[in-house]
Design an enzyme around this catalytic site. Structure first.
Site, PDB file in Angstrom:
ATOM      1  N   LYS A 136       9.443  -2.783 -20.108  1.00 45.26           N
ATOM      2  CA  LYS A 136       9.388  -1.699 -19.104  1.00 45.26           C
ATOM      3  C   LYS A 136      10.791  -1.157 -18.832  1.00 45.26           C
ATOM      4  CE  LYS A 136       7.877   1.163 -16.006  1.00 45.26           C
ATOM      5  NZ  LYS A 136       8.743   1.429 -14.940  1.00 45.26           N
ATOM      6  N   LEU A 194       0.827  -1.219   0.000  1.00 40.98           N
ATOM      7  CA  LEU A 194       0.000   0.000   0.000  1.00 40.98           C
ATOM      8  C   LEU A 194       0.857   1.264   0.000  1.00 40.98           C
ATOM      9  CD1 LEU A 194      -2.931  -1.107   2.326  1.00 40.98           C
ATOM     10  CD2 LEU A 194      -2.859  -1.020  -0.167  1.00 40.98           C
ATOM     11  N   ALA A 195       1.951   1.219  -0.732  1.00 40.37           N
ATOM     12  CA  ALA A 195       2.714   2.449  -0.960  1.00 40.37           C
ATOM     13  C   ALA A 195       1.958   3.230  -2.044  1.00 40.37           C
ATOM     14  CB  ALA A 195       4.133   2.117  -1.379  1.00 40.37           C
ATOM     15  N   HIS A 217      11.685   1.062 -21.600  1.00 42.09           N
ATOM     16  CA  HIS A 217      10.921   2.300 -21.374  1.00 42.09           C
ATOM     17  C   HIS A 217      11.691   3.209 -20.416  1.00 42.09           C
ATOM     18  CE1 HIS A 217       8.458   4.652 -18.593  1.00 42.09           C
ATOM     19  NE2 HIS A 217       7.650   4.909 -19.614  1.00 42.09           N
ATOM     20  N   ASN A 218      12.155   2.635 -19.318  1.00 43.62           N
ATOM     21  CA  ASN A 218      12.870   3.448 -18.332  1.00 43.62           C
ATOM     22  C   ASN A 218      14.189   3.976 -18.884  1.00 43.62           C
ATOM     23  OD1 ASN A 218      10.778   2.680 -16.636  1.00 43.62           O
ATOM     24  ND2 ASN A 218      12.109   2.540 -14.867  1.00 43.62           N
ATOM     25  N   VAL A 235       5.270  -4.138  -4.569  1.00 40.26           N
ATOM     26  CA  VAL A 235       6.271  -4.007  -3.504  1.00 40.26           C
ATOM     27  C   VAL A 235       7.630  -3.737  -4.129  1.00 40.26           C
ATOM     28  CG1 VAL A 235       4.975  -5.534  -1.964  1.00 40.26           C
ATOM     29  CG2 VAL A 235       6.730  -6.517  -3.436  1.00 40.26           C
ATOM     30  N   ARG A 236       8.598  -3.468  -3.292  1.00 39.66           N
ATOM     31  CA  ARG A 236       9.930  -3.136  -3.775  1.00 39.66           C
ATOM     32  C   ARG A 236      10.525  -4.312  -4.563  1.00 39.66           C
ATOM     33  NH1 ARG A 236      14.717  -0.451  -0.314  1.00 39.66           N
ATOM     34  NH2 ARG A 236      16.288  -0.755  -1.912  1.00 39.66           N
ATOM     35  N   GLU A 266      13.333   6.777 -20.906  1.00 39.81           N
ATOM     36  CA  GLU A 266      12.980   7.862 -19.966  1.00 39.81           C
ATOM     37  C   GLU A 266      14.263   8.584 -19.514  1.00 39.81           C
ATOM     38  OE1 GLU A 266      10.324   6.609 -16.655  1.00 39.81           O
ATOM     39  OE2 GLU A 266      11.876   7.377 -15.321  1.00 39.81           O
ATOM     40  N   TYR A 267      15.291   7.830 -19.166  1.00 41.24           N
ATOM     41  CA  TYR A 267      16.572   8.428 -18.764  1.00 41.24           C
ATOM     42  C   TYR A 267      17.110   9.309 -19.899  1.00 41.24           C
ATOM     43  CZ  TYR A 267      17.755   5.524 -14.591  1.00 41.24           C
ATOM     44  OH  TYR A 267      17.823   4.927 -13.362  1.00 41.24           O
ATOM     45  N   SER A 293       3.863   1.804 -15.603  1.00 42.03           N
ATOM     46  CA  SER A 293       4.476   3.133 -15.645  1.00 42.03           C
ATOM     47  C   SER A 293       3.435   4.230 -15.532  1.00 42.03           C
ATOM     48  CB  SER A 293       5.246   3.328 -16.950  1.00 42.03           C
ATOM     49  OG  SER A 293       5.749   4.654 -16.995  1.00 42.03           O
ATOM     50  N   ARG A 350      24.291  10.774 -15.230  1.00 40.36           N
ATOM     51  CA  ARG A 350      23.845  10.771 -13.824  1.00 40.36           C
ATOM     52  C   ARG A 350      25.032  10.440 -12.909  1.00 40.36           C
ATOM     53  NH1 ARG A 350      17.646   8.562 -12.957  1.00 40.36           N
ATOM     54  NH2 ARG A 350      16.782   9.392 -14.876  1.00 40.36           N
ATOM     55  N   GLY A 408       0.651   1.230  -5.189  1.00 41.86           N
ATOM     56  CA  GLY A 408      -0.350   0.219  -4.818  1.00 41.86           C
ATOM     57  C   GLY A 408      -1.683   0.862  -4.508  1.00 41.86           C
TER      58      GLY A 408
HETATM   59  C1  6PG Z   1       7.675   4.932 -14.423  1.00 35.58           C
HETATM   60  C2  6PG Z   1       9.056   5.241 -13.865  1.00 35.58           C
HETATM   61  C3  6PG Z   1       9.276   4.551 -12.562  1.00 35.58           C
HETATM   62  C4  6PG Z   1      10.669   4.663 -11.986  1.00 35.58           C
HETATM   63  C5  6PG Z   1      11.140   5.989 -11.622  1.00 35.58           C
HETATM   64  C6  6PG Z   1      12.486   5.967 -10.914  1.00 35.58           C
HETATM   65  O1  6PG Z   1       7.668   4.403 -15.517  1.00 35.58           O
HETATM   66  O2  6PG Z   1       6.670   5.242 -13.802  1.00 35.58           O
HETATM   67  O3  6PG Z   1      10.019   4.797 -14.752  1.00 35.58           O
HETATM   68  O4  6PG Z   1       9.025   3.207 -12.804  1.00 35.58           O
HETATM   69  O5  6PG Z   1      10.675   3.943 -10.801  1.00 35.58           O
HETATM   70  O6  6PG Z   1      11.129   6.870 -12.660  1.00 35.58           O
HETATM   71  O7  6PG Z   1      13.557   5.792 -11.748  1.00 35.58           O
HETATM   72  P1  6PG Z   1      15.006   6.301 -11.319  1.00 35.58           P
HETATM   73  O8  6PG Z   1      15.021   6.421  -9.820  1.00 35.58           O
HETATM   74  O9  6PG Z   1      15.963   5.261 -11.768  1.00 35.58           O
HETATM   75  O10 6PG Z   1      15.164   7.624 -11.963  1.00 35.58           O
END
Ligand code: 6PG
Length: 482
Positions: free
Chosen positions: A183, A10-11, A186-187, A74-75, A190-191, A128, A287, A14
């Site tokens: 995914k 429930l973070a 995707h990330n 969860v983590r 995103e970076y 995401s 980074r 969730g």
């Molecule tokens: C998403 C994001 C997410 C991710 C954060 C943290 O698609 O909603 O990608 O899943 O956890 O963006 O990513 P970093 O801490 O590596 O920047």
């Protein structure tokens, strides 16, 4: 009446997914390891909804309709395995466990296989969109045991974001860890997108000397162009955000970037698969450089580092910068899709590239109008190897090229670090060069290690060795490529 789906964790993600499911008419059973959080949730955000609380895993299992569907939010890492270990003895054959966290995809492949051996169906689903996406419509990328897909499809497609044409940004990706792989890419993208925006911001701020007000307006304008995207939109907001003292808050944020690992995994995968994912890898390293704050301060003093102001017409530069950003972004996605293609072939996942773009069109962090163009490109040519070869993207790249070169050259001249825009143009220059200097490289390898080379005047696959110094032997080393 029993619950349609259970959610563990429930973070923020969730809770918001549960509320979204509830809004779509599904009965959700909510569980959290620290059970006081269940009550907090039921008495707080979930008050007045149909959400049911569970106070142990057994309680959760008992409250669910069969086949049970249990989604873990969860983590990532060992916590997921711990929950799986505790859940399996309580479940029946055919029940479904879903991991909606940011798992490393080989873990999802392993979990799919291990659970299948115990009669449990596993889904590794990338989710995401952050808090807002989870609440109102995330992008969901499910993979794993395909037989479980029809069971969860109605729930997932109902809660997912929709494209402007009404298609859900959630569809079956592929078996094993394919969902979490997509995914992960995707990330990585995103970076790359974030770093590209940061490079444009620094060029504007330190090169052109623009004010936050001006930058806020420029990003807002850019969001009306082909760059229309969530990340450009939030950047405009951030640049316009003032603290209590009326100062731009972003100026007061320490310039050291964090990372949770998904970008790094993307880079590692690219190296493993031999894909030149240069832009995303540079964004991860950017980074890392940013995190060396103390070292940078020292080195800056040591070298007397300054950034030379960029002279000339600011409006022209801003327009050139926009084109440099757009072209670099095309290269980033082109590289990302090369990685997806290679992974699909190596793992026999049969991924659909156009559908992948569709999954990212709305709901997720990289959502953009641009992804609609990528989808169209793959619809027109499902075998497209290099996105930049699609007529639309080729046209944009060609159009942007002069401005892109000008911006990168200027940044280098003025001392503005631009790892992503520069690596993107370098990639395109290399990728479009018929004859690279690798002939010399092969000669060097053969010279010091008898690694052999192929010849331009002989058929491919025939290997030669030269005794370059007259002192070496005639024995060549074996020819193999990793
Ligand atoms: C998403 C994001 C997410 C991710 C954060 C943290 O698609 O909603 O990608 O899943 O956890 O963006 O990513 P970093 O801490 O590596 O920047």
């Amino acid at each position: 009446m029993k619950g349609d789906i259970g959610v563990i964790g429930l973070a923020v993600m969730g809770q918001n997914l549960i509320l979204n499911m509830n809004d779509r008419g599904f009965k959700v059973v909510a569980f959290n390891r620290t059970t006081s959080k269940v009550d907090d949730f039921l008495n707080g955000a979930a008050k007045g909804t149909n959400i049911i609380g569970a106070y142990s895993l057994q309680d959760l299992v008992d409250k669910l309709e069969k086949p049970r569907k249990i989604m873990m939010m969860v983590r990532a890492g060992s916590v997921v395995d711990e929950f799986i270990g505790q859940l399996v003895p309580l479940l029946d054959e055919g029940d479904i466990i879903i991991d909606g966290g940011n798992a490393n995809y080989p873990d999802s492949t392993r979990r799919t296989k291990e659970l299948a051996a115990q009669g449990i169906r596993f889904i590794g689903a990338g989710v995401s969109g952050g808090e807002e996406g989870a609440r109102n419509g995330p992008s969901i990328m499910p993979g794993g045991d395909e037989s479980a897909w029809p069971e969860i499809k109605p729930i997932f497609q109902a809660i997912a974001a929709k494209t402007p044409q009404g298609e859900p940004c959630c569809d079956w990706v592929g078996r094993d860890g394919a969902g979490h792989f997509v995914k992960m890419v995707h990330n990585g993208i995103e970076y790359g997108d974030m770093q590209l925006i940061c490079e444009a911001y620094q060029f504007m701020k330190d090169g052109l000397g623009l004010s936050y007000d001006e930058m806020h307006r420029i990003f807002k304008e850019w969001n009306q162009t082909e760059l229309d995207s969530y990340l450009i939109e939030i950047t405009a907001d951030i640049l316009g955000y003032q603290d209590e003292g009326g100062e731009p808050l972003v100026e007061k944020i320490l310039d050291t970037a964090g990372q949770k690992g998904t970008g790094k995994w993307t880079g590692i995968n690219a190296l493993d698969l031999g894909i030149p994912l240069t832009l995303i890898s540079e964004s991860v390293f950017a980074r890392c450089v940013s995190a060396f704050k103390e070292q940078r301060v020292e080195a800056g003093k040591l070298f007397g580092k300054t950034i030379t102001p960029v002279g000339g017409d600011k409006t022209e530069w801003v327009n050139a910068l926009r084109q440099a950003l757009l072209a670099s972004k095309i290269i980033s996605y082109a590289q990302g899709f090369m990685l997806i293609r290679e992974a699909s072939e190596v793992n026999d996942w049969a991924l659909n590239y156009g559908n992948t773009a569709l999954l990212w069109r709305e709901g997720c962090i990289i959502r953009s109008a641009f992804l609609g163009n990528i989808r169209d490109a793959y619809a027109a040519n499902p075998d497209l190897v290099f996105l930049g070869a699609d007529p639309y993207f080729k046209g944009v790249l060609e159009n942007c090229l002069p401005a892109w070169r000008k911006v990168v050259a200027k940044a280098i001249e003025c001392g503005i670090a631009m790892p992503c825009m520069a690596s993107a143009i370098t990639f395109l220059d290399g990728y479009t060069t018929e004859r690279l200097p690798a002939n010399l490289l092969q000669a060097q390898r053969d010279y010091f290690g008898a690694h052999t080379y192929e010849r331009t005047d002989k058929p491919r696959g025939e290997f030669f060795h030269t005794n370059w110094t007259g002192k070496g032997g005639d024995t060549a080393s074996t020819t193999y490529d990793i």
